[in-house]
Structures are given as structure tokens and as C-alpha cells.
Design a protein around this motif. Sequence first.
Motif: not given
Length: 244
Positions: A140-168
Amino acid sequence: MSEALRTLAVVEATRFRGHDPAYHAYVQILVGRVIAGAQEQGWTVVRLAADQGAEALLARTERADGVVIVGGEDIAPRFYGGAQGYPGESRHLEVADEAQLRLARRAVERGIPLLGICRGLQIVNVALGGTLVQDLGESVHVNRGVPIPEVLTTHPVLLEPGSRVEALLGATVADVRSAHHQAVDALGAGLVVTGRAPDGHIEAIEHESAPVLAVQWHPEDPAAPAGQLDALLGALRLRVAAAA
């Protein structure tokens, strides 16, 4: 932020990718958005390329109040004890690798606020003795074999409760824009995992004591959720202000 506390070094691997104009053009969009976002928050931004060499990069960032290491090519395997010839291997910029690794280690040693993005996360991990999964295969982390502007994918990330990134980001689950075929394997010294993709791969790390935060995704992508880049850049600003 006072005048004495507002210099941000945005550090990329290289400014020149003549062998791949499409990739180079997209990198300019991403780096440009980091710079614009930082300037909107009051930073004076210095844009630097690590392929100038370690001594030059360290000298030019000596007085920086914060650092962002952005995305780019794979890190050369020799820096983390890996083998060459893996699937999807990109070209390697070993001079840039060494310079960014040394910059990341110095940031940890000095307590300089640092944000790593994509390759920047991997630089932080390798700088502190970690290793990498060299190729994730179809994922899910990258689209292969496509033009560069289309390589990015969208997927969820599970953030650790109480972490800096979760707070941000204000949630324990965040949708992200992603384009990477490598990931953290063994974790570097002093680092903790604060975000994972649903497949278990590490997406966010933080240092246990230094003001260092890194994400494997691209908050600066034009299609990233609104406010995500501002929140992560804002963490640097708050750290600098707190140390004043």
C-alpha cells in the motif's frame, strides 16, 4: 518567534537529477511546499543539498535553529550493513548519505529540533544504528509502474496514543500520502515507534529524549490532508521557542 531563533535548514540529497526530469520536477514541488509552509510560520529558510559533502553541510547548518531532512533516493546499503542488488534499488548518492547521517547524529547530540520526511526518517534511523527493509514488494506504500505524479498512495497510519505525533495530528488514526519501497527494520538507538501502517510497517519514529520526529509519509504532498504539514513543522517551532 524572535529574529535570533528562526533559521530552518531544509536539506535534500541533491538539487540535480538530470537523468530523471519527471522525478526531479516532482521533488521540486514537494520541497517547495516544505519551504513555503515553513516561511508562513516565520522561519527564514536555507535550502541545502547534502551532495556538497559532509563538512560543507555541517558548516552551513552550524547555526541553524531547526532542520528538515526531506525525501529522495535510497540510502546506500553499506551504511546499514545491507546488500546491493535488491528489487527497486535506486541510484545511490553516498556523499549525500554520509552528510545527512552526520547531520542527524549532530542534531541528536546537540538537541537541535529535526523533522525527517520519508528518506529523512530512514536517515535518522540509520544514523542511530538502525537498519532498513530494502524492498516492501507490492504494498500500500507506493504505486509502481505509473507516472511519477501518480506514485503516491493514500493509506491510514495508526499513531501511538500519547506520542508527540499523535498530539500534533490530533488523532490516533491519520490518513497519509505515501511513496516508499523501503522501511525501518531494526530500530536505531534511542528511537521509539509512534506510528505504523495497517500492515505493521513503521511509519513514524521519535527520539526518546532529543527533539527529533520523523515520518515515512509525505505531509507536504499537494493531496495530503490539510494542516498536516503545518502541524509537523509547528512542532519544530515550538521546540525552538521552548529552548529559548
